[in-house]
Write an enzyme that holds these catalytic residues in place. Structure first.
Site, short mmCIF file in Angstrom:
data_model
loop_
_atom_site.label_atom_id
_atom_site.label_comp_id
_atom_site.label_asym_id
_atom_site.label_seq_id
_atom_site.Cartn_x
_atom_site.Cartn_y
_atom_site.Cartn_z
N TYR A 136 -66.96 -7.59 -54.12
CA TYR A 136 -67.61 -8.90 -54.53
C TYR A 136 -68.36 -9.56 -53.27
O TYR A 136 -67.45 -10.25 -52.58
CB TYR A 136 -66.33 -9.85 -55.06
CG TYR A 136 -65.35 -8.99 -55.94
CD1 TYR A 136 -65.85 -9.18 -57.31
CD2 TYR A 136 -64.11 -8.67 -55.63
CE1 TYR A 136 -65.17 -8.68 -58.37
CE2 TYR A 136 -63.29 -8.29 -56.85
CZ TYR A 136 -64.07 -8.11 -58.33
OH TYR A 136 -63.09 -7.60 -59.11
N LEU A 147 -67.44 -18.95 -58.52
CA LEU A 147 -67.24 -20.24 -58.66
C LEU A 147 -65.72 -20.59 -58.53
O LEU A 147 -65.18 -21.23 -57.74
CB LEU A 147 -67.82 -20.86 -59.94
CG LEU A 147 -67.64 -22.30 -60.44
CD1 LEU A 147 -67.72 -23.39 -59.36
CD2 LEU A 147 -68.24 -22.70 -61.95
N ASP A 181 -63.16 -18.69 -58.04
CA ASP A 181 -62.78 -18.00 -56.78
C ASP A 181 -62.84 -19.14 -55.59
O ASP A 181 -61.68 -19.44 -55.05
CB ASP A 181 -63.28 -16.93 -56.26
CG ASP A 181 -63.35 -15.62 -57.22
OD1 ASP A 181 -63.71 -15.85 -58.27
OD2 ASP A 181 -62.71 -14.63 -56.78
N GLN A 230 -68.40 -20.82 -65.40
CA GLN A 230 -66.74 -20.03 -65.25
C GLN A 230 -66.03 -21.35 -65.29
O GLN A 230 -66.43 -22.50 -65.39
CB GLN A 230 -66.58 -19.34 -63.81
CG GLN A 230 -66.40 -18.04 -63.88
CD GLN A 230 -65.90 -17.21 -62.54
OE1 GLN A 230 -65.92 -17.94 -61.48
NE2 GLN A 230 -65.53 -16.11 -62.68
N GLY A 243 -63.77 -16.01 -67.25
CA GLY A 243 -62.85 -15.59 -65.91
C GLY A 243 -61.87 -14.34 -66.01
O GLY A 243 -61.67 -13.77 -65.37
N ASP A 297 -62.50 -11.18 -67.81
CA ASP A 297 -63.55 -10.35 -68.18
C ASP A 297 -63.31 -9.45 -69.57
O ASP A 297 -64.17 -9.51 -70.66
CB ASP A 297 -64.31 -9.35 -67.10
CG ASP A 297 -64.41 -10.19 -66.08
OD1 ASP A 297 -64.21 -11.36 -65.86
OD2 ASP A 297 -65.00 -9.80 -65.16
N TYR A 329 -56.96 -4.35 -65.42
CA TYR A 329 -57.75 -5.40 -65.29
C TYR A 329 -57.04 -6.57 -65.99
O TYR A 329 -55.77 -6.85 -65.83
CB TYR A 329 -59.08 -5.32 -65.67
CG TYR A 329 -60.10 -5.72 -64.96
CD1 TYR A 329 -60.20 -6.16 -63.54
CD2 TYR A 329 -61.44 -6.42 -65.46
CE1 TYR A 329 -61.14 -6.58 -62.69
CE2 TYR A 329 -62.34 -6.82 -64.75
CZ TYR A 329 -62.40 -7.13 -63.46
OH TYR A 329 -63.25 -7.79 -62.73
N TRP A 330 -57.69 -7.43 -67.04
CA TRP A 330 -56.98 -8.23 -67.76
C TRP A 330 -56.17 -8.02 -68.91
O TRP A 330 -56.15 -8.89 -69.86
CB TRP A 330 -58.01 -9.25 -68.01
CG TRP A 330 -58.95 -10.10 -66.69
CD1 TRP A 330 -59.88 -9.80 -66.17
CD2 TRP A 330 -58.08 -10.85 -66.15
NE1 TRP A 330 -60.10 -10.55 -64.97
CE2 TRP A 330 -59.16 -11.31 -64.81
CE3 TRP A 330 -57.15 -11.76 -66.03
CZ2 TRP A 330 -58.79 -12.39 -64.08
CZ3 TRP A 330 -56.92 -12.77 -65.18
CH2 TRP A 330 -57.79 -13.11 -64.29
N GLU A 361 -55.62 -7.84 -55.88
CA GLU A 361 -56.22 -8.52 -56.98
C GLU A 361 -55.41 -8.77 -58.18
O GLU A 361 -55.25 -9.81 -58.38
CB GLU A 361 -57.51 -7.64 -57.26
CG GLU A 361 -58.38 -8.35 -57.92
CD GLU A 361 -59.88 -7.66 -58.28
OE1 GLU A 361 -60.00 -6.52 -57.85
OE2 GLU A 361 -60.77 -8.15 -59.11
C1 GLC Z 1 -63.82 -10.61 -61.72
C2 GLC Z 1 -62.88 -11.60 -62.33
C3 GLC Z 1 -63.20 -13.07 -62.41
C4 GLC Z 1 -63.44 -13.26 -60.89
C5 GLC Z 1 -64.43 -12.24 -60.10
C6 GLC Z 1 -64.67 -12.45 -58.53
O1 GLC Z 1 -65.05 -10.78 -62.60
O2 GLC Z 1 -62.66 -11.28 -63.72
O3 GLC Z 1 -62.38 -13.60 -62.83
O4 GLC Z 1 -64.12 -14.70 -60.67
O5 GLC Z 1 -64.05 -11.00 -60.48
O6 GLC Z 1 -63.31 -12.23 -58.07
#
Ligand code: GLC
Length: 459
Positions: free
Chosen positions: A31, A36, A38, A108, A167, A169, A365-366, A409
């Site tokens: 990243y 936003l 974050d 977001q 947020g 994904d 992940y989610w 994370e």
């Molecule tokens: C992933 C997460 C998202 C977050 C981004 C940066 O896409 O799902 O919620 O803002 O990473 O950390």
């Protein structure tokens, strides 16, 4: 209050290493831009020891604000090598993108008013006034955009056009819906089984094991949906009219309710008034949230906008506690679901999907792991309704999780093992905020005063 100085310093070091001067990356590697929500979470942590830097974190987000008021979910760093760069988003081809600053074309969860108010509380009074006065018209323009472009009816709920906007994904809630989004090239691509080819170009699965990331099919679908939005120059009204993927997101709308309240407080502090039309919309979102309650399973759900069918529930079912607008009775039902060890309360809660669900996937992940930002939101929600004991319990388990694995994370809800990126900014920042919150220490620093008033909310 957590006073272990080593732990507090370790969190600050993560934020310092991810600091890019005026803004902070979520983590190294995966990243490299500014995200936003974050940055909002990061500012909430930073404010405790450097409120001026926290204010800068938020101000820098507005480099990316579009002329129509939208705050994009990514403010692109042109010097970073990353697949989601300028040539991917092509924001410059759309009307109203900021000149000279590439961004994404979608938003977001709107945490920014909440973070601005939280930062202002830590600034000296005169500085807080200047800060809030400079940000207020911009945040107002953002909320105005949400209501103009994303709330298509009096039902009052904001509609999202891409899972990235939630947020979360790959939360299973909208998987069925996204399955229906199948342009010919995607179907052909998937049926040719080109997964090996795509995997070669995916950077995320080089940084972390692929079992912890999106599946190949999910990744292709998310890309296809963003191309779909790009071809329409991110014109929200057009996309909402035409797309098969339109969702009344639970998390977005719950955060919107809390953010509308924060914006009202900011207006009061600087002696401004929220425009009447917008206030009306704020009220409609509060009522709209109640239509996402399912009487069968006694939970809140996201909903498909076009068919008005409720979608599968996940961790976001608890976010109405954070919105703070629901009745005490419903809050109690949510808390008992939260504390159910067969669903949402294993050793390291809160799993992003119930562990009893067939969609649960421990490390993906989610779809199963616990996340610090979700825990933070739920802790605030529990405090809103006076569930201090449960809030403290969730904090101490979150602390145990980062204590065991570091500021990852996301984490296994069973073992606390860390997944995804390490040294993740919001894990450090929100841990700091919880650690320094007197209400969670069990001590008397600030006895939790429930935000929700028994008489007015017992509907
Ligand atoms: C992933 C997460 C998202 C977050 C981004 C940066 O896409 O799902 O919620 O803002 O990473 O950390």
């Amino acid at each position: 209050m957590d006073t272990d100085p080593k732990f507090i310093e370790a969190a600050k070091t993560v934020l310092a290493n991810n600091d890019r001067g005026q803004w902070t990356i979520p983590a190294h590697g995966l990243y490299p831009h500014q995200w936003l929500w974050d940055s909002c979470f990061i500012a909430i942590g930073l404010r405790h020891y450097n409120p001026q830097r926290a204010a800068t974190e938020l101000k820098s987000l507005f480099r990316g604000q579009w002329r129509n008021g939208m705050l994009p979910h990514i403010v692109i760093n042109p010097n970073a090598r990353h697949w989601a760069d300028e040539s991917f988003w092509k924001s410059q081809d759309a009307d109203g993108a900021p000149a000279g600053q590439p961004t994404s074309g979608m938003t977001q969860p709107p945490m920014v008013a909440i973070a601005a108010l939280a930062v202002a509380q830590k600034l000296p009074q005169a500085e807080a006034q200047v800060f809030l006065k400079s940000l207020y018209p911009k945040i107002l323009a953002y909320h105005n955009w949400i209501y103009q472009e994303r709330v298509p009816s009096n039902a009052g709920l904001a509609v999202l056009i891409h899972p990235w906007e939630t947020g979360l994904d790959n939360s299973p809630g909208w998987q069925k819906l996204i399955k229906k989004f199948s342009p010919l090239w995607v179907t052909t691509f998937l049926s040719l089984g080109l997964s090996k080819l795509v995997e070669r170009f995916r950077r995320d699965t080089k940084e972390v094991p692929s079992s912890q990331r999106l599946t190949y099919e999910e990744a292709v679908k998310l890309l296809a949906l963003s191309f779909y939005a790009r071809r329409r120059h991110y014109d929200s009204k057009k996309i909402i009219r035409q797309s098969r993927f339109t969702v009344e997101s639970l998390i977005f709308n719950c955060i919107l309710i809390a953010a509308n309240r924060a914006l009202g407080q900011i207006a009061q502090i600087i002696s401004e008034d929220i425009p009447a039309g917008l206030s009306l919309g704020f009220g409609q979102t509060v009522s709209g949230l109640e239509s996402l309650w399912d009487v069968q399973d006694m939970q809140y759900h996201p909903r498909a906008y076009k068919s008005q069918k409720l979608l599968g529930a996940s961790i976001t079912t608890f976010l109405p506690l954070y919105a703070g607008s629901i009745s005490r009775e419903r809050a109690a039902q949510l808390v008992s679901l939260l504390k159910d060890s067969k669903q949402y309360w294993p050793d390291f809660p809160v799993p992003s999907v119930s562990i009893a669900s067939s969609d649960f996937d421990e490390d993906r992940y989610w779809k199963g792991p616990a996340w610090i930002n979700m825990n933070w939101l739920i802790v605030q929600g529990l405090l809103n309704y006076g569930y201090d004991k449960e809030a403290r319990d969730l904090y101490s388990r979150s602390r145990a999780m980062v204590g065991k694995s570091g500021f990852h994370e996301y984490f296994s809800a069973f073992s606390g093992e860390g997944y995804g990126s390490n040294d993740f900014s919001w894990s450090a920042a929100l841990f700091l905020d919880l650690a320094l919150d007197g209400r969670l220490s069990g001590g008397s620093e600030s006895a939790a005063e429930p935000m929700v008033n028994e008489q007015t909310n017992n509907t």
